[in-house]
Design an enzyme around this catalytic site. Structure first.
Site, PDB file in Angstrom:
ATOM      1  N   HIS A  22       0.880  -1.176   0.000  1.00  0.00           N
ATOM      2  CA  HIS A  22       0.000   0.000   0.000  1.00  0.00           C
ATOM      3  C   HIS A  22       0.919   1.229   0.000  1.00  0.00           C
ATOM      4  O   HIS A  22       1.719   1.415   0.918  1.00  0.00           O
ATOM      5  CB  HIS A  22      -0.940  -0.021   1.198  1.00  0.00           C
ATOM      6  CG  HIS A  22      -1.859  -1.207   1.153  1.00  0.00           C
ATOM      7  ND1 HIS A  22      -2.025  -2.064   2.216  1.00  0.00           N
ATOM      8  CD2 HIS A  22      -2.636  -1.671   0.143  1.00  0.00           C
ATOM      9  CE1 HIS A  22      -2.884  -3.019   1.858  1.00  0.00           C
ATOM     10  NE2 HIS A  22      -3.258  -2.803   0.601  1.00  0.00           N
ATOM     11  N   ARG A  64      -3.097   4.302  -1.671  1.00  0.00           N
ATOM     12  CA  ARG A  64      -3.137   2.879  -1.320  1.00  0.00           C
ATOM     13  C   ARG A  64      -2.889   2.015  -2.554  1.00  0.00           C
ATOM     14  O   ARG A  64      -2.117   1.067  -2.514  1.00  0.00           O
ATOM     15  CB  ARG A  64      -4.482   2.541  -0.677  1.00  0.00           C
ATOM     16  CG  ARG A  64      -4.588   1.084  -0.184  1.00  0.00           C
ATOM     17  CD  ARG A  64      -5.882   0.873   0.588  1.00  0.00           C
ATOM     18  NE  ARG A  64      -6.101  -0.508   0.957  1.00  0.00           N
ATOM     19  CZ  ARG A  64      -5.675  -1.081   2.094  1.00  0.00           C
ATOM     20  NH1 ARG A  64      -4.976  -0.371   2.958  1.00  0.00           N
ATOM     21  NH2 ARG A  64      -5.940  -2.339   2.372  1.00  0.00           N
ATOM     22  N   ARG A  72      -5.230  -7.746  -2.339  1.00  0.00           N
ATOM     23  CA  ARG A  72      -6.392  -8.613  -2.565  1.00  0.00           C
ATOM     24  C   ARG A  72      -6.265  -9.305  -3.919  1.00  0.00           C
ATOM     25  O   ARG A  72      -7.165 -10.018  -4.330  1.00  0.00           O
ATOM     26  CB  ARG A  72      -7.700  -7.787  -2.579  1.00  0.00           C
ATOM     27  CG  ARG A  72      -7.952  -6.932  -1.331  1.00  0.00           C
ATOM     28  CD  ARG A  72      -8.279  -7.781  -0.117  1.00  0.00           C
ATOM     29  NE  ARG A  72      -8.556  -6.975   1.072  1.00  0.00           N
ATOM     30  CZ  ARG A  72      -7.610  -6.492   1.889  1.00  0.00           C
ATOM     31  NH1 ARG A  72      -6.323  -6.707   1.641  1.00  0.00           N
ATOM     32  NH2 ARG A  72      -7.936  -5.780   2.957  1.00  0.00           N
ATOM     33  N   HIS A 117       3.122  -3.241   6.681  1.00  0.00           N
ATOM     34  CA  HIS A 117       1.943  -2.371   6.597  1.00  0.00           C
ATOM     35  C   HIS A 117       1.858  -1.449   7.799  1.00  0.00           C
ATOM     36  O   HIS A 117       2.381  -1.748   8.865  1.00  0.00           O
ATOM     37  CB  HIS A 117       0.656  -3.211   6.554  1.00  0.00           C
ATOM     38  CG  HIS A 117       0.501  -3.998   5.306  1.00  0.00           C
ATOM     39  ND1 HIS A 117      -0.308  -3.593   4.271  1.00  0.00           N
ATOM     40  CD2 HIS A 117       1.067  -5.162   4.914  1.00  0.00           C
ATOM     41  CE1 HIS A 117      -0.248  -4.485   3.291  1.00  0.00           C
ATOM     42  NE2 HIS A 117       0.582  -5.453   3.651  1.00  0.00           N
ATOM     43  N   TYR A 165      -8.186 -12.974   2.542  1.00  0.00           N
ATOM     44  CA  TYR A 165      -7.991 -12.434   1.201  1.00  0.00           C
ATOM     45  C   TYR A 165      -6.624 -12.846   0.654  1.00  0.00           C
ATOM     46  O   TYR A 165      -5.777 -13.346   1.396  1.00  0.00           O
ATOM     47  CB  TYR A 165      -8.163 -10.916   1.202  1.00  0.00           C
ATOM     48  CG  TYR A 165      -7.640 -10.222   2.436  1.00  0.00           C
ATOM     49  CD1 TYR A 165      -8.502  -9.897   3.488  1.00  0.00           C
ATOM     50  CD2 TYR A 165      -6.296  -9.918   2.567  1.00  0.00           C
ATOM     51  CE1 TYR A 165      -8.025  -9.280   4.633  1.00  0.00           C
ATOM     52  CE2 TYR A 165      -5.814  -9.294   3.708  1.00  0.00           C
ATOM     53  CZ  TYR A 165      -6.678  -8.981   4.741  1.00  0.00           C
ATOM     54  OH  TYR A 165      -6.191  -8.384   5.870  1.00  0.00           O
ATOM     55  N   SER A 168      -0.263 -10.213  -1.017  1.00  0.00           N
ATOM     56  CA  SER A 168       1.022 -10.229  -1.734  1.00  0.00           C
ATOM     57  C   SER A 168       1.940 -11.293  -1.142  1.00  0.00           C
ATOM     58  O   SER A 168       2.607 -12.035  -1.861  1.00  0.00           O
ATOM     59  CB  SER A 168       1.724  -8.876  -1.611  1.00  0.00           C
ATOM     60  OG  SER A 168       0.837  -7.818  -1.881  1.00  0.00           O
ATOM     61  N   ARG A 169       1.984 -11.329   0.188  1.00  0.00           N
ATOM     62  CA  ARG A 169       2.891 -12.270   0.852  1.00  0.00           C
ATOM     63  C   ARG A 169       2.485 -13.716   0.638  1.00  0.00           C
ATOM     64  O   ARG A 169       3.281 -14.634   0.881  1.00  0.00           O
ATOM     65  CB  ARG A 169       2.936 -11.967   2.358  1.00  0.00           C
ATOM     66  CG  ARG A 169       1.559 -11.991   3.049  1.00  0.00           C
ATOM     67  CD  ARG A 169       1.610 -11.474   4.477  1.00  0.00           C
ATOM     68  NE  ARG A 169       0.300 -11.399   5.129  1.00  0.00           N
ATOM     69  CZ  ARG A 169      -0.475 -10.328   5.139  1.00  0.00           C
ATOM     70  NH1 ARG A 169      -0.084  -9.212   4.527  1.00  0.00           N
ATOM     71  NH2 ARG A 169      -1.641 -10.348   5.779  1.00  0.00           N
ATOM     72  N   GLU A 179       1.928  -5.394  10.772  1.00  0.00           N
ATOM     73  CA  GLU A 179       1.025  -4.237  10.766  1.00  0.00           C
ATOM     74  C   GLU A 179       1.348  -3.409  11.999  1.00  0.00           C
ATOM     75  O   GLU A 179       1.227  -3.907  13.111  1.00  0.00           O
ATOM     76  CB  GLU A 179      -0.412  -4.769  10.849  1.00  0.00           C
ATOM     77  CG  GLU A 179      -1.500  -3.777  10.721  1.00  0.00           C
ATOM     78  CD  GLU A 179      -1.728  -3.325   9.289  1.00  0.00           C
ATOM     79  OE1 GLU A 179      -1.358  -2.165   9.028  1.00  0.00           O
ATOM     80  OE2 GLU A 179      -2.257  -4.090   8.473  1.00  0.00           O
ATOM     81  N   TYR A 289     -10.363   1.100   5.425  1.00  0.00           N
ATOM     82  CA  TYR A 289     -11.471   0.141   5.426  1.00  0.00           C
ATOM     83  C   TYR A 289     -12.845   0.780   5.278  1.00  0.00           C
ATOM     84  O   TYR A 289     -13.851   0.072   5.240  1.00  0.00           O
ATOM     85  CB  TYR A 289     -11.418  -0.736   6.680  1.00  0.00           C
ATOM     86  CG  TYR A 289     -10.242  -1.707   6.708  1.00  0.00           C
ATOM     87  CD1 TYR A 289      -9.477  -1.967   5.560  1.00  0.00           C
ATOM     88  CD2 TYR A 289      -9.902  -2.378   7.883  1.00  0.00           C
ATOM     89  CE1 TYR A 289      -8.402  -2.861   5.599  1.00  0.00           C
ATOM     90  CE2 TYR A 289      -8.839  -3.278   7.919  1.00  0.00           C
ATOM     91  CZ  TYR A 289      -8.094  -3.516   6.779  1.00  0.00           C
ATOM     92  OH  TYR A 289      -7.044  -4.407   6.823  1.00  0.00           O
TER      93      TYR A 289
HETATM   94  C1  LIG Z   1      -4.572  -1.377   6.776  1.00  0.00           C
HETATM   95  C2  LIG Z   1      -4.124  -2.482   5.882  1.00  0.00           C
HETATM   96  O1  LIG Z   1      -3.764  -2.247   4.757  1.00  0.00           O
HETATM   97  N1  LIG Z   1      -4.158  -3.725   6.378  1.00  0.00           N
HETATM   98  C3  LIG Z   1      -3.766  -4.902   5.602  1.00  0.00           C
HETATM   99  C4  LIG Z   1      -3.762  -6.109   6.468  1.00  0.00           C
HETATM  100  C5  LIG Z   1      -3.033  -7.261   5.874  1.00  0.00           C
HETATM  101  O2  LIG Z   1      -1.948  -7.057   5.344  1.00  0.00           O
HETATM  102  O3  LIG Z   1      -3.549  -8.384   5.948  1.00  0.00           O
HETATM  103  C6  LIG Z   1      -4.722  -5.075   4.426  1.00  0.00           C
HETATM  104  O4  LIG Z   1      -5.918  -4.809   4.572  1.00  0.00           O
HETATM  105  O5  LIG Z   1      -4.282  -5.477   3.356  1.00  0.00           O
HETATM  106 ZN   LIG Z   2      -1.569  -1.992   4.234  1.00  0.00          ZN
END
Ligand SMILES: CC(=O)N[C@@H](CC(=O)O)C(=O)O
Ligand SMILES: [Zn+2]
Length: 312
Positions: A22, A64, A72, A117, A165, A168-169, A179, A289
Site C-alpha cells: 500500500h 493505497r 487482494r 503495513h 484475502y 502479496s505475501r 502491521e 477500510y
Molecule cells: C490497513 C491495511 O492495509 N491492512 C492490511 C492487512 C493485511 O496485510 O492483511 C490489508 O488490509 O491489506
Molecule cells: Zn496496508
C-alpha cells in the site's frame, strides 16, 4: 536436547521483505527503500533477504493503490489471467511478483515473505498469519514475542473462510504480515518506524538460528482469530450515520462485551454491541477500510500449540 516429535523444514534461505504493497503506508516504504540502498542491516550469514517495493506506482502517488488493492489481487484467477497490458495495473504487478517470488503454492516459491503495513488503528505491533497450521511461522511468532519483551506484539490470525484475502505475501511458503500503528496514511512516525524495524531484526535472527540448526522446543502462541467484520451503521442510501464510539476508539485488543458502546450516531445516540460473547476488536476505524464497509473486525483469543521444529 532433542525432541522426538520435531517437525522438520528445509533451510529457509530465500526471504523477501515487501514494502509499499500500500503506497501510503510509509514505514514499510521507507525501510525497504533504505535497505535497498544498504542491505547490511538485513543480512544474515545463511539467509538471502531481498527488500522489494511491491507497488511502485502507488508509492509514487502516495496512495493505497492505483487501480485495485494489490493485497487482494493474488487470486488464482488474477494470477492466470491473460490480457497483459489491458489488465488493471495491480493485477499485472501481482503476476510479475508471482513470477519473481512464487509461483504461489510451488516448491520454487520464496520461503518467507514479510509484508510491511501501517494502520491508522491503535493496534501497536501486530503480526498477521494466514494459517494456524504453519509450525515454522508459529515458532517464529513465539521467538519474536519473547525477544521483544517487555514490549509486546500480538498475533492476528486470519484464516476465516470468507474474510481471508489473497495477499502479496501469500506467494511465499511462510507468509508473514506486519502491521504497526497508529500512523496516519502518508505520514512517518519515528516510534512506529523503529517498532517495525526491531520486529524485522528479530524475525531475521530467528531464521538465521533455524538455518544454523537450532531446535525450537514445543511452545504455545496466543493468537487473535478473525471472527466477523462489523460495518458502520448506514441509512438506506448506504451513507454512514454513526462514528466509532469514543469508548471503543483506540481500544484495539481490549475486550468488547455484549451491551458495550460501539457506535455514536451524529445526533448523539449510542449503539451497543449486540453479540453473544466477549470479543476482541481490532482494526478499529482503519482509514483504508471505509471503502471496504468495515468499521472494525472482531476476534477471539486462542492459544495454539506448536510442536518442536528443526532444520531437515
Ligand atoms: C490497513 C491495511 O492495509 N491492512 C492490511 C492487512 C493485511 O496485510 O492483511 C490489508 O488490509 O491489506
Ligand atoms: Zn496496508
Amino acid at each position: 536436547m532433542s525432541f522426538s516429535g520435531s517437525a522438520s523444514f528445509a533451510e529457509a534461505t530465500r526471504v523477501a521483505i515487501f514494502g509499499g504493497t500500500h503506497g501510503n503506508e510509509m514505514s514499510g516504504v521507507t525501510l525497504v527503500n533504505l535497505w535497498m540502498k544498504n542491505k547490511e542491516e538485513i543480512q544474515r550469514k545463511r539467509v538471502d533477504t531481498e527488500p522489494f517495493i511491491t507497488n511502485p506506482r502507488a508509492v509514487e502517488k502516495c496512495t493505497r493503490y492505483v487501480d485495485t488493492d494489490l493485497n487482494r489481487a493474488f487470486t488464482p484467477e488474477n494470477l492466470s489471467a491473460p490480457g497483459g497490458d489491458d489488465l488493471p495495473y495491480e493485477v499485472q504487478r501481482a503476476q510479475e511478483i508471482n513470477r519473481i517470488f512464487g509461483p504461489k503454492g510451488s516448491p520454487e516459491a520464496y520461503d518467507v515473505i514479510f509484508d510491511l503495513h501501517n494502520t491508522t488503528s491503535n493496534m501497536g505491533c501486530t503480526l498477521i498469519l494466514e494459517s494456524s497450521k504453519d509450525l515454522f511461522n508459529l515458532q517464529m511468532m513465539n521467538y519474536i514475542k519473547k525477544a521483544i519483551a517487555p514490549a509486546s506484539c500480538l498475533v492476528l490470525l486470519n484464516e476465516h473462510p470468507l474474510l481471508k484475502y489473497s495477499t502479496s505475501r501469500s506467494v511465499a511458503k511462510h507468509p508473514v504480515g506486519l502491521e504497526v500503528g497508529p500512523q496516519p496514511q502518508g505520514v512517518l512516525r519515528s516510534n512506529i518506524f523503529e517498532a517495525m524495524r526491531v520486529i524485522l531484526k528479530h524475525a531475521l535472527d530467528f531464521i538465521e538460528l533455524f538455518n544454523e540448526g537450532m531446535e525450537f522446543p514445543p511452545c504455545t502462541v496466543e493468537v487473535f482469530r478473525v471472527l466477523e467484520r462489523i460495518d458502520y451503521p448506514r441509512d438506506n442510501n448506504g451513507n454512514i450515520i454513526a462514528m466509532v464510539h469514543p469508548n471503543l476508539q483506540d481500544g484495539d485488543w481490549e475486550p468488547l462485551n455484549p451491551g458495550d458502546p460501539m457506535f455514536q450516531t451524529f445526533d448523539g445516540k449510542t449503539i451497543h454491541y449486540q453479540g453473544s460473547s466477549t470479543v476482541y476488536p481490532t482494526f478499529i476505524n482503519e482509514a483504508a477500510y471505509y471503502e471496504k464497509q468495515q468499521a472494525f473486525v472482531t476476534t477471539r483469543r486462542e492459544t495454539l500449540v506448536a510442536s518442536a521444529i528443526r532444520k531437515a
